[in-house]
Design a protein around this motif. Sequence first.
Motif, PDB file in Angstrom:
ATOM      1  N   TRP A   1       4.102 -14.241  -2.105  1.00  0.00           N
ATOM      2  CA  TRP A   1       2.312 -14.986  -2.421  1.00  0.00           C
ATOM      3  C   TRP A   1       1.520 -14.503  -1.827  1.00  0.00           C
ATOM      4  CZ3 TRP A   1       2.674 -21.279  -0.910  1.00  0.00           C
ATOM      5  CH2 TRP A   1       1.794 -21.618  -1.101  1.00  0.00           C
ATOM      6  N   GLN A   2       0.443 -13.688  -1.734  1.00  0.00           N
ATOM      7  CA  GLN A   2      -0.539 -12.846  -1.544  1.00  0.00           C
ATOM      8  C   GLN A   2      -1.819 -13.688  -1.292  1.00  0.00           C
ATOM      9  OE1 GLN A   2      -1.320  -9.223  -3.691  1.00  0.00           O
ATOM     10  NE2 GLN A   2      -1.744  -8.460  -2.226  1.00  0.00           N
ATOM     11  N   VAL A   3      -2.182 -13.743  -0.328  1.00  0.00           N
ATOM     12  CA  VAL A   3      -3.286 -14.615  -0.113  1.00  0.00           C
ATOM     13  C   VAL A   3      -4.190 -13.642   0.521  1.00  0.00           C
ATOM     14  CG1 VAL A   3      -3.811 -15.926   0.995  1.00  0.00           C
ATOM     15  CG2 VAL A   3      -2.265 -16.733   0.857  1.00  0.00           C
ATOM     16  N   THR A   4      -5.907 -13.567  -0.461  1.00  0.00           N
ATOM     17  CA  THR A   4      -6.943 -12.651   0.155  1.00  0.00           C
ATOM     18  C   THR A   4      -8.165 -12.991   0.319  1.00  0.00           C
ATOM     19  OG1 THR A   4      -7.498 -12.206  -2.078  1.00  0.00           O
ATOM     20  CG2 THR A   4      -6.190 -11.083  -1.332  1.00  0.00           C
TER      21      THR A   4
ATOM     22  N   ASP B   1       2.005 -12.663   1.735  1.00  0.00           N
ATOM     23  CA  ASP B   1       1.379 -11.030   1.883  1.00  0.00           C
ATOM     24  C   ASP B   1      -0.147 -11.628   2.116  1.00  0.00           C
ATOM     25  OD1 ASP B   1       0.631  -8.597   1.871  1.00  0.00           O
ATOM     26  OD2 ASP B   1       0.557  -8.267  -0.308  1.00  0.00           O
ATOM     27  N   PHE B   2      -0.027 -10.723   3.709  1.00  0.00           N
ATOM     28  CA  PHE B   2      -2.176 -11.237   4.337  1.00  0.00           C
ATOM     29  C   PHE B   2      -3.085  -9.935   4.006  1.00  0.00           C
ATOM     30  CE2 PHE B   2       0.289 -15.346   5.548  1.00  0.00           C
ATOM     31  CZ  PHE B   2      -0.145 -15.518   5.342  1.00  0.00           C
ATOM     32  N   GLU B   3      -2.170  -9.209   3.194  1.00  0.00           N
ATOM     33  CA  GLU B   3      -3.002  -7.862   3.116  1.00  0.00           C
ATOM     34  C   GLU B   3      -4.554  -7.760   2.479  1.00  0.00           C
ATOM     35  OE1 GLU B   3      -2.225  -3.115   1.273  1.00  0.00           O
ATOM     36  OE2 GLU B   3      -1.261  -4.753   0.605  1.00  0.00           O
ATOM     37  N   GLY B   4      -4.712  -9.109   2.487  1.00  0.00           N
ATOM     38  CA  GLY B   4      -6.723  -8.887   1.767  1.00  0.00           C
ATOM     39  C   GLY B   4      -6.643 -10.512   2.775  1.00  0.00           C
TER      40      GLY B   4
ATOM     41  N   HIS C   1       1.986  -8.006   6.595  1.00  0.00           N
ATOM     42  CA  HIS C   1       0.164  -7.650   6.316  1.00  0.00           C
ATOM     43  C   HIS C   1      -0.626  -8.204   6.757  1.00  0.00           C
ATOM     44  CE1 HIS C   1       1.926  -4.856   2.311  1.00  0.00           C
ATOM     45  NE2 HIS C   1       1.790  -4.813   3.066  1.00  0.00           N
ATOM     46  N   LEU C   2      -0.439  -8.591   8.069  1.00  0.00           N
ATOM     47  CA  LEU C   2      -0.991  -9.263   9.516  1.00  0.00           C
ATOM     48  C   LEU C   2      -2.295  -8.097   9.363  1.00  0.00           C
ATOM     49  CD1 LEU C   2       0.889 -11.155   9.390  1.00  0.00           C
ATOM     50  CD2 LEU C   2       0.457 -12.250  11.305  1.00  0.00           C
ATOM     51  N   THR C   3      -3.888  -8.708   9.289  1.00  0.00           N
ATOM     52  CA  THR C   3      -5.006  -7.428  10.338  1.00  0.00           C
ATOM     53  C   THR C   3      -4.342  -7.736  11.354  1.00  0.00           C
ATOM     54  OG1 THR C   3      -6.024 -10.025  10.499  1.00  0.00           O
ATOM     55  CG2 THR C   3      -6.468  -8.733   8.477  1.00  0.00           C
TER      56      THR C   3
ATOM     57  N   ILE D   1       7.846 -12.054  11.347  1.00  0.00           N
ATOM     58  CA  ILE D   1       6.047 -11.268  10.588  1.00  0.00           C
ATOM     59  C   ILE D   1       6.949  -9.617  10.968  1.00  0.00           C
ATOM     60  CG2 ILE D   1       4.040 -10.472  11.714  1.00  0.00           C
ATOM     61  CD1 ILE D   1       3.963 -12.969  13.276  1.00  0.00           C
ATOM     62  N   PHE D   2       6.958  -9.039   9.657  1.00  0.00           N
ATOM     63  CA  PHE D   2       6.660  -7.703   9.258  1.00  0.00           C
ATOM     64  C   PHE D   2       5.881  -7.285   9.470  1.00  0.00           C
ATOM     65  CE2 PHE D   2      11.059 -10.279   7.794  1.00  0.00           C
ATOM     66  CZ  PHE D   2      11.222  -9.613   8.617  1.00  0.00           C
ATOM     67  N   LEU D   3       5.524  -5.212   9.597  1.00  0.00           N
ATOM     68  CA  LEU D   3       4.304  -4.871   9.108  1.00  0.00           C
ATOM     69  C   LEU D   3       4.193  -4.190   7.583  1.00  0.00           C
ATOM     70  CD1 LEU D   3       4.946  -2.518  11.998  1.00  0.00           C
ATOM     71  CD2 LEU D   3       3.963  -4.286  12.089  1.00  0.00           C
ATOM     72  N   ASP D   4       5.538  -4.340   6.767  1.00  0.00           N
ATOM     73  CA  ASP D   4       5.598  -3.536   5.622  1.00  0.00           C
ATOM     74  C   ASP D   4       6.483  -4.431   4.676  1.00  0.00           C
ATOM     75  OD1 ASP D   4       8.601  -2.246   5.196  1.00  0.00           O
ATOM     76  OD2 ASP D   4       7.557  -1.324   7.264  1.00  0.00           O
ATOM     77  N   MET D   5       5.905  -4.586   3.596  1.00  0.00           N
ATOM     78  CA  MET D   5       6.597  -5.424   2.176  1.00  0.00           C
ATOM     79  C   MET D   5       8.318  -5.102   1.737  1.00  0.00           C
ATOM     80  SD  MET D   5       6.551  -7.995   0.177  1.00  0.00           S
ATOM     81  CE  MET D   5       4.297  -8.154   0.289  1.00  0.00           C
TER      82      MET D   5
END
Length: 123
Positions: free
Chosen positions: A21-24, A53-56, A86-88, A106-110
């Motif tokens: 679930w990508q959230v931008t 996935d919080f990359e954006g 992908h947390l800021t 919490i993880f640093l990468d997918m």
Amino acid sequence: MSPEAFHFTQTFAVEGSIVIWQVTGFLQETRIPEMKEKMYEIFAQGIKNIIFDFEGLIAVDSRGLGFLISVQKEVRHRDGRMVMVHLTAQFAALLELTKLNRIFEIFLDMETAKRSFGGEFLQ
């Protein structure tokens, strides 16, 4: 904040027994009803594992945090898992300040997040 700061999108990809679930944009109170609706659609499909996935992600308000806590509770109730990737730096600091980093995985990468599900990811 500029109008772009209020931009919001969410996308979904099902991989095995997990939804990514990508959230931008800005996760705020006005977005919670549509996100709750999607959450129940995911569960209705029999999926109980979620990677957010919080990359954006630009920002999260208190209701956005509350929603994430409610997803975590619902996933656990269904014997699933919810993880974040992908947390800021700002979002990670907020979770640490509120001590929510203790309840969220919490993880640093997918790839690491996916591997954390082990065999479930391949179902």
